[in-house]
Design an enzyme around this catalytic site. Sequence first.
Site, PDB file in Angstrom:
ATOM      1  N   THR A 157       2.566  11.736 -85.224  1.00 49.72           N
ATOM      2  CA  THR A 157       3.280  12.826 -85.904  1.00 49.72           C
ATOM      3  C   THR A 157       3.033  14.165 -85.207  1.00 49.72           C
ATOM      4  OG1 THR A 157       2.922  11.620 -87.942  1.00 49.72           O
ATOM      5  CG2 THR A 157       3.584  13.926 -88.163  1.00 49.72           C
ATOM      6  N   GLU A 440       2.560   6.973 -93.137  1.00 52.88           N
ATOM      7  CA  GLU A 440       3.018   5.650 -92.670  1.00 52.88           C
ATOM      8  C   GLU A 440       4.444   5.371 -93.127  1.00 52.88           C
ATOM      9  OE1 GLU A 440       0.051   4.679 -90.979  1.00 52.88           O
ATOM     10  OE2 GLU A 440       1.793   3.960 -89.878  1.00 52.88           O
TER      11      GLU A 440
HETATM   12  C1  LIG Z   1      -5.816   2.860 -92.618  1.00 51.45           C
HETATM   13  C2  LIG Z   1      -4.781   3.688 -92.023  1.00 51.45           C
HETATM   14  C3  LIG Z   1      -4.609   5.093 -92.604  1.00 51.45           C
HETATM   15  C4  LIG Z   1      -3.294   5.606 -92.139  1.00 51.45           C
HETATM   16  C5  LIG Z   1      -3.147   7.088 -92.175  1.00 51.45           C
HETATM   17  C6  LIG Z   1      -1.741   7.542 -91.884  1.00 51.45           C
HETATM   18  C7  LIG Z   1      -1.319   7.275 -90.446  1.00 51.45           C
HETATM   19  C8  LIG Z   1       0.120   7.664 -90.164  1.00 51.45           C
HETATM   20  O1  LIG Z   1       0.817   8.153 -90.994  1.00 51.45           O
HETATM   21  S1  LIG Z   1       0.691   7.320 -88.598  1.00 51.45           S
HETATM   22  C9  LIG Z   1       2.369   7.881 -88.561  1.00 51.45           C
HETATM   23  C10 LIG Z   1       3.310   6.965 -89.327  1.00 51.45           C
HETATM   24  N1  LIG Z   1       4.659   7.416 -89.164  1.00 51.45           N
HETATM   25  C11 LIG Z   1       5.687   6.812 -89.721  1.00 51.45           C
HETATM   26  O2  LIG Z   1       5.536   5.831 -90.436  1.00 51.45           O
HETATM   27  C12 LIG Z   1       7.034   7.357 -89.373  1.00 51.45           C
HETATM   28  C13 LIG Z   1       8.139   6.785 -90.218  1.00 51.45           C
HETATM   29  N2  LIG Z   1       9.343   6.635 -89.448  1.00 51.45           N
HETATM   30  C14 LIG Z   1       9.735   5.421 -88.917  1.00 51.45           C
HETATM   31  O3  LIG Z   1       9.069   4.415 -89.069  1.00 51.45           O
HETATM   32  C15 LIG Z   1      11.005   5.359 -88.123  1.00 51.45           C
HETATM   33  O4  LIG Z   1      11.253   6.461 -87.395  1.00 51.45           O
HETATM   34  C16 LIG Z   1      12.217   5.019 -88.981  1.00 51.45           C
HETATM   35  C17 LIG Z   1      12.022   3.550 -89.333  1.00 51.45           C
HETATM   36  C18 LIG Z   1      12.315   5.832 -90.227  1.00 51.45           C
HETATM   37  C19 LIG Z   1      13.498   5.209 -88.190  1.00 51.45           C
HETATM   38  O5  LIG Z   1      13.352   4.744 -86.876  1.00 51.45           O
HETATM   39  P1  LIG Z   1      14.529   4.830 -85.805  1.00 51.45           P
HETATM   40  O6  LIG Z   1      13.950   4.504 -84.502  1.00 51.45           O
HETATM   41  O7  LIG Z   1      15.215   6.166 -85.951  1.00 51.45           O
HETATM   42  O8  LIG Z   1      15.403   3.661 -86.264  1.00 51.45           O
HETATM   43  P2  LIG Z   1      16.790   3.628 -87.054  1.00 51.45           P
HETATM   44  O9  LIG Z   1      17.847   4.234 -86.213  1.00 51.45           O
HETATM   45  O10 LIG Z   1      16.642   4.118 -88.457  1.00 51.45           O
HETATM   46  O11 LIG Z   1      16.969   2.051 -87.085  1.00 51.45           O
HETATM   47  C20 LIG Z   1      17.332   1.315 -85.940  1.00 51.45           C
HETATM   48  C21 LIG Z   1      17.022  -0.135 -86.172  1.00 51.45           C
HETATM   49  O12 LIG Z   1      15.635  -0.366 -86.010  1.00 51.45           O
HETATM   50  C22 LIG Z   1      15.134  -1.095 -87.111  1.00 51.45           C
HETATM   51  N3  LIG Z   1      13.734  -0.717 -87.297  1.00 51.45           N
HETATM   52  C23 LIG Z   1      13.213   0.510 -87.566  1.00 51.45           C
HETATM   53  N4  LIG Z   1      11.879   0.413 -87.649  1.00 51.45           N
HETATM   54  C24 LIG Z   1      11.540  -0.883 -87.420  1.00 51.45           C
HETATM   55  C25 LIG Z   1      10.323  -1.590 -87.388  1.00 51.45           C
HETATM   56  N5  LIG Z   1       9.145  -0.977 -87.611  1.00 51.45           N
HETATM   57  N6  LIG Z   1      10.355  -2.918 -87.116  1.00 51.45           N
HETATM   58  C26 LIG Z   1      11.530  -3.544 -86.906  1.00 51.45           C
HETATM   59  N7  LIG Z   1      12.725  -2.925 -86.944  1.00 51.45           N
HETATM   60  C27 LIG Z   1      12.729  -1.605 -87.189  1.00 51.45           C
HETATM   61  C28 LIG Z   1      16.023  -0.659 -88.262  1.00 51.45           C
HETATM   62  O13 LIG Z   1      15.980  -1.606 -89.315  1.00 51.45           O
HETATM   63  C29 LIG Z   1      17.365  -0.594 -87.583  1.00 51.45           C
HETATM   64  O14 LIG Z   1      17.890  -1.896 -87.514  1.00 51.45           O
HETATM   65  P3  LIG Z   1      19.484  -2.097 -87.557  1.00 51.45           P
HETATM   66  O15 LIG Z   1      20.078  -1.205 -86.514  1.00 51.45           O
HETATM   67  O16 LIG Z   1      19.642  -3.558 -87.303  1.00 51.45           O
HETATM   68  O17 LIG Z   1      19.907  -1.684 -88.934  1.00 51.45           O
HETATM   69  C1  LIG Z   2      -3.091  12.478 -95.457  1.00 52.82           C
HETATM   70  C2  LIG Z   2      -2.182  12.234 -94.298  1.00 52.82           C
HETATM   71  C3  LIG Z   2      -2.687  11.584 -93.179  1.00 52.82           C
HETATM   72  C4  LIG Z   2      -1.875  11.375 -92.072  1.00 52.82           C
HETATM   73  N1  LIG Z   2      -2.403  10.773 -90.962  1.00 52.82           N
HETATM   74  C5  LIG Z   2      -1.640  10.641 -89.852  1.00 52.82           C
HETATM   75  C6  LIG Z   2      -2.196  10.088 -88.663  1.00 52.82           C
HETATM   76  O1  LIG Z   2      -3.364   9.704 -88.621  1.00 52.82           O
HETATM   77  N2  LIG Z   2      -1.421  10.004 -87.554  1.00 52.82           N
HETATM   78  C7  LIG Z   2      -0.109  10.412 -87.564  1.00 52.82           C
HETATM   79  O2  LIG Z   2       0.552  10.295 -86.531  1.00 52.82           O
HETATM   80  N3  LIG Z   2       0.450  10.914 -88.693  1.00 52.82           N
HETATM   81  C8  LIG Z   2      -0.277  11.039 -89.819  1.00 52.82           C
HETATM   82  N4  LIG Z   2       0.274  11.571 -90.968  1.00 52.82           N
HETATM   83  C9  LIG Z   2       1.665  12.029 -90.930  1.00 52.82           C
HETATM   84  C10 LIG Z   2       2.591  11.146 -91.749  1.00 52.82           C
HETATM   85  O3  LIG Z   2       2.815   9.914 -91.127  1.00 52.82           O
HETATM   86  C11 LIG Z   2       3.916  11.906 -91.962  1.00 52.82           C
HETATM   87  O4  LIG Z   2       3.623  13.050 -92.737  1.00 52.82           O
HETATM   88  C12 LIG Z   2       4.921  11.013 -92.681  1.00 52.82           C
HETATM   89  O5  LIG Z   2       5.380   9.985 -91.821  1.00 52.82           O
HETATM   90  C13 LIG Z   2       6.133  11.840 -93.211  1.00 52.82           C
HETATM   91  O6  LIG Z   2       6.736  12.540 -92.193  1.00 52.82           O
HETATM   92  P1  LIG Z   2       6.998  14.121 -92.301  1.00 52.82           P
HETATM   93  O7  LIG Z   2       5.719  14.776 -92.658  1.00 52.82           O
HETATM   94  O8  LIG Z   2       7.681  14.488 -91.047  1.00 52.82           O
HETATM   95  O9  LIG Z   2       7.972  14.298 -93.514  1.00 52.82           O
HETATM   96  P2  LIG Z   2       9.502  14.714 -93.454  1.00 52.82           P
HETATM   97  O10 LIG Z   2      10.252  13.651 -92.734  1.00 52.82           O
HETATM   98  O11 LIG Z   2       9.653  16.110 -92.973  1.00 52.82           O
HETATM   99  O12 LIG Z   2       9.843  14.612 -94.988  1.00 52.82           O
HETATM  100  C14 LIG Z   2      10.118  15.730 -95.839  1.00 52.82           C
HETATM  101  C15 LIG Z   2      11.213  15.312 -96.829  1.00 52.82           C
HETATM  102  O13 LIG Z   2      12.417  15.028 -96.109  1.00 52.82           O
HETATM  103  C16 LIG Z   2      12.928  13.781 -96.505  1.00 52.82           C
HETATM  104  N5  LIG Z   2      13.578  13.123 -95.353  1.00 52.82           N
HETATM  105  C17 LIG Z   2      13.207  13.135 -94.047  1.00 52.82           C
HETATM  106  N6  LIG Z   2      14.062  12.404 -93.309  1.00 52.82           N
HETATM  107  C18 LIG Z   2      14.990  11.908 -94.154  1.00 52.82           C
HETATM  108  C19 LIG Z   2      16.119  11.067 -94.001  1.00 52.82           C
HETATM  109  N7  LIG Z   2      16.455  10.552 -92.812  1.00 52.82           N
HETATM  110  N8  LIG Z   2      16.850  10.773 -95.086  1.00 52.82           N
HETATM  111  C20 LIG Z   2      16.507  11.260 -96.303  1.00 52.82           C
HETATM  112  N9  LIG Z   2      15.437  12.053 -96.505  1.00 52.82           N
HETATM  113  C21 LIG Z   2      14.683  12.373 -95.447  1.00 52.82           C
HETATM  114  C22 LIG Z   2      11.718  12.974 -96.966  1.00 52.82           C
HETATM  115  O14 LIG Z   2      12.094  11.961 -97.886  1.00 52.82           O
HETATM  116  C23 LIG Z   2      10.869  14.061 -97.627  1.00 52.82           C
HETATM  117  O15 LIG Z   2      11.317  14.229 -98.952  1.00 52.82           O
HETATM  118  C24 LIG Z   2      -0.519  11.788 -92.090  1.00 52.82           C
HETATM  119  C25 LIG Z   2      -0.015  12.427 -93.234  1.00 52.82           C
HETATM  120  C26 LIG Z   2      -0.829  12.643 -94.329  1.00 52.82           C
HETATM  121  C27 LIG Z   2      -0.273  13.326 -95.530  1.00 52.82           C
END
Ligand SMILES: CCCCCCCC(=O)SCCNC(=O)CCNC(=O)[C@H](O)C(C)(C)COP(=O)(O)OP(=O)(O)OC[C@H]1O[C@@H](n2cnc3c(N)ncnc32)[C@H](O)[C@@H]1OP(=O)(O)O
Ligand SMILES: Cc1cc2nc3c(=O)[nH]c(=O)nc-3n(C[C@H](O)[C@H](O)[C@H](O)COP(=O)(O)OP(=O)(O)OC[C@H]3O[C@@H](n4cnc5c(N)ncnc54)[C@H](O)[C@@H]3O)c2cc1C
Length: 674
Positions: A157, A440
């Site tokens: 992120t 996530e």
């Molecule tokens: C113990 C651990 C503690 C953890 C602490 C927290 C750590 C973190 O937060 S780390 C950061 C996590 N970040 C996220 O989760 C970000 C969330 N965003 C996403 O996962 C993606 O950007 C997402 C899925 C919303 C959109 O991805 P994008 O590349 O734009 O794909 P999109 O154009 O929507 O979809 C394209 C295709 O890929 C597929 N696809 C997307 N993601 C996946 C996946 N993970 N696996 C398989 N297919 C996938 C879609 O289903 C779609 O399929 P189709 O075209 O057949 O309908």
């Molecule tokens: C405690 C904590 C720990 C974290 N740890 C990590 C880490 O270790 N590593 C890491 O990489 N990240 C980490 N993150 C980041 C986390 O993965 C992101 O905050 C999360 O994926 C949401 O993304 P964003 O903050 O960009 O929210 P945004 O995408 O900006 O979301 C803001 C609002 O916009 C809306 N929105 C955004 N896109 C769309 C869409 N396409 N359609 C409709 N609505 C939409 C959402 O629903 C939400 O209401 C952490 C976050 C927190 C809070």
Amino acid sequence: MTQTNNNMTVNPDLAMERAKCNFNVLEVTHIFDGGERNTLQRKKIEDVALNSGASKDALGEEHMSPKEKYENAVRKSCIYATMMKNELAELSGLESFGVSSPVIRRTADAFFKEVSPFLLHLGMFVPTIMGQCTPEQQSYWLPRALDMQIIGTYAQTELGHGTFIRGLETTATYDPETEEFVLHSPTLSSYKWWAGGLGKTVNYCIVVAQLYTKGECHGTHPFIVQIRDEDTHVPLPGIKVGEIGPKMGFNTADNGFLGFDHYRIPREHMLMKNAQVLKDGTYVKVARHGKLTYGTMVFVRVVLVNEVAFNLAKASTIAVRYSAIRRQSKPKPDEVEPQILDYVTQQHKLFIAIATAHALQLCSTWLWESFSAVLAQMKGGNTDTLPEFHALSSCLKAISTSDSAHLIEQCRHACGGHGYMISSGIPNLYNFVSATRTYEGDYTVLLLQTARFLVKAYEQAEAKKPLTPTVSYLAHAFSGSRATWDNSPDGIIRSFQALAAGKTAVCVTNMRKRMRAGLSQVDAWEMSTIQLVAAAEAHCRAVIADTYRKEIVRLTANSSPNVKVVMDQLTTLYLYYWALERTGDLLMFTSVSQKDLVDLQIAYEELLLKIRPNAVGLVDAFDLRDELLHSTLGSYDGRVYERLMEEALKSPMNKEPVSDAYSKYLRPMMKGKL
Ligand SMILES: CCCCCCCC(=O)SCCNC(=O)CCNC(=O)[C@H](O)C(C)(C)COP(=O)(O)OP(=O)(O)OC[C@H]1O[C@@H](n2cnc3c(N)ncnc32)[C@H](O)[C@@H]1OP(=O)(O)O
Ligand SMILES: Cc1cc2nc3c(=O)[nH]c(=O)nc-3n(C[C@H](O)[C@H](O)[C@H](O)COP(=O)(O)OP(=O)(O)OC[C@H]3O[C@@H](n4cnc5c(N)ncnc54)[C@H](O)[C@@H]3O)c2cc1C
């Protein structure tokens, strides 16, 4: 009882509750743990990790400054990591502790009221090495990471983008002259933001960056990057790193920011399992599926369902035990004040929390098994089941985290004023779990991923093509008549499926209408997203209800009669609760009548009364040691008022009879001398 201490004085109300519990508590513990063997192993691990008292703090974390809190969390993380390497890994039957088991993860909660700064090391850094590296890369990085010679995190992120991974701005540009990648943060919004442990703890991280080679961008890819000196821990030249500041929770996790100024790393530090850059800069795609680099996120989404079930079990244990010792009001003047657990509204708040903890725990085991099957197929080069699994893990992550956060807050409400105390344990649980709804993958965003899959599946059903298992119910969506209501558990599950199918059909119809009226496909989708989210939610609820019911029937096949009864009551309660929460939808998509719903409400209320005598037994069956609960209200012995007073007296504010603020401010103001 599973947690015994012969010298313990137990609150008489709690003792009475335990005496009247009519089922074998240990049998239910085994069901929750996934079998007697798991329970025994868990208890062994807990004994080794917790009996020494190393998890305890002399002064409560809540009284420490942010810096002290962090340092204390690092101290305990080191103790726990050493314990894991030396004793716990072997006890848990793991080849190495890095393949972190849920039991080890959960036991660590005794050490941290918030979270460990090492959470991301084992939670994402190690899993990314395991999932995204070639075997040669793994053999270099994994032993060092598992031995804690290096500590890492997952920095994906950025300040400007979290959800939209394709929009990340950090660049990794290949330089064939030196065979290095140059990492760069071109804008403020490209700074990495949020990674746990990044602020002060880690010396390595996984960085997700846009890969450029031969002048072409190939999208986001993961890299392993050293950011601090392995000896002095000083940030390396070209690295700007720090901590992001106070948050609602996670305050012991030193979440950090990270920027790169043309920072060079060797070519081999690109994680090359799914794609490679050759020495001359040629880009080679290895993976069959374009989204395999998102693999660590899918893994963590699966893990989170289990994580929130556990935290909900904690909150319901605290609130139910407290409700058994708390007496309030006098509805019958001639009788003593009742335990608040006797109020039906209190039962309505709490029993759904117990049932949901069970539902999510069993779904998480089922999800984990499905994940293992998908991984096994992918090893053989077959990615056919990945789209369904992505849809399933996305909605289960979204609904489980959201429901758990809501129900933990409801448990806090159920504890009245005392639930607001940090020492009750519930605020920390809420702060932690409410973050899981966002990280996530945000709730809405993940449900929209599931909706994408649902709409495609609906179109397949319409074309009479085969459907994958979790959406097979869509085949019945074209019968032309509303689903027949029937209040048996199976009948309610069928209604939930009819509701999901009906909502999906409405979305498809509306999108088609909008497109006929001239909207583009993207705009028609956007205009329908409120309903698409609702359809994905309904789908997920049908999946959870179906899985919970089937798993309980399977797991209690050989249980004693009373265990069967109480487990059946809990699953039925879960189904009634959600049917009553969705009466409007049921009226739209099934044949349910007003009378059916009135009858269902009465059946629900009667069910609450049947569960009431076993409520304390049910939360005792979660078998959560006091060390894990960190709660003045929820301890096994029920000494609530004594503990509240003991904790109050520990407050540093009570050290001096008169605060310094008196002479500095109060006195001058009161004497008119300010
Ligand atoms: C113990 C651990 C503690 C953890 C602490 C927290 C750590 C973190 O937060 S780390 C950061 C996590 N970040 C996220 O989760 C970000 C969330 N965003 C996403 O996962 C993606 O950007 C997402 C899925 C919303 C959109 O991805 P994008 O590349 O734009 O794909 P999109 O154009 O929507 O979809 C394209 C295709 O890929 C597929 N696809 C997307 N993601 C996946 C996946 N993970 N696996 C398989 N297919 C996938 C879609 O289903 C779609 O399929 P189709 O075209 O057949 O309908
Ligand atoms: C405690 C904590 C720990 C974290 N740890 C990590 C880490 O270790 N590593 C890491 O990489 N990240 C980490 N993150 C980041 C986390 O993965 C992101 O905050 C999360 O994926 C949401 O993304 P964003 O903050 O960009 O929210 P945004 O995408 O900006 O979301 C803001 C609002 O916009 C809306 N929105 C955004 N896109 C769309 C869409 N396409 N359609 C409709 N609505 C939409 C959402 O629903 C939400 O209401 C952490 C976050 C927190 C809070």
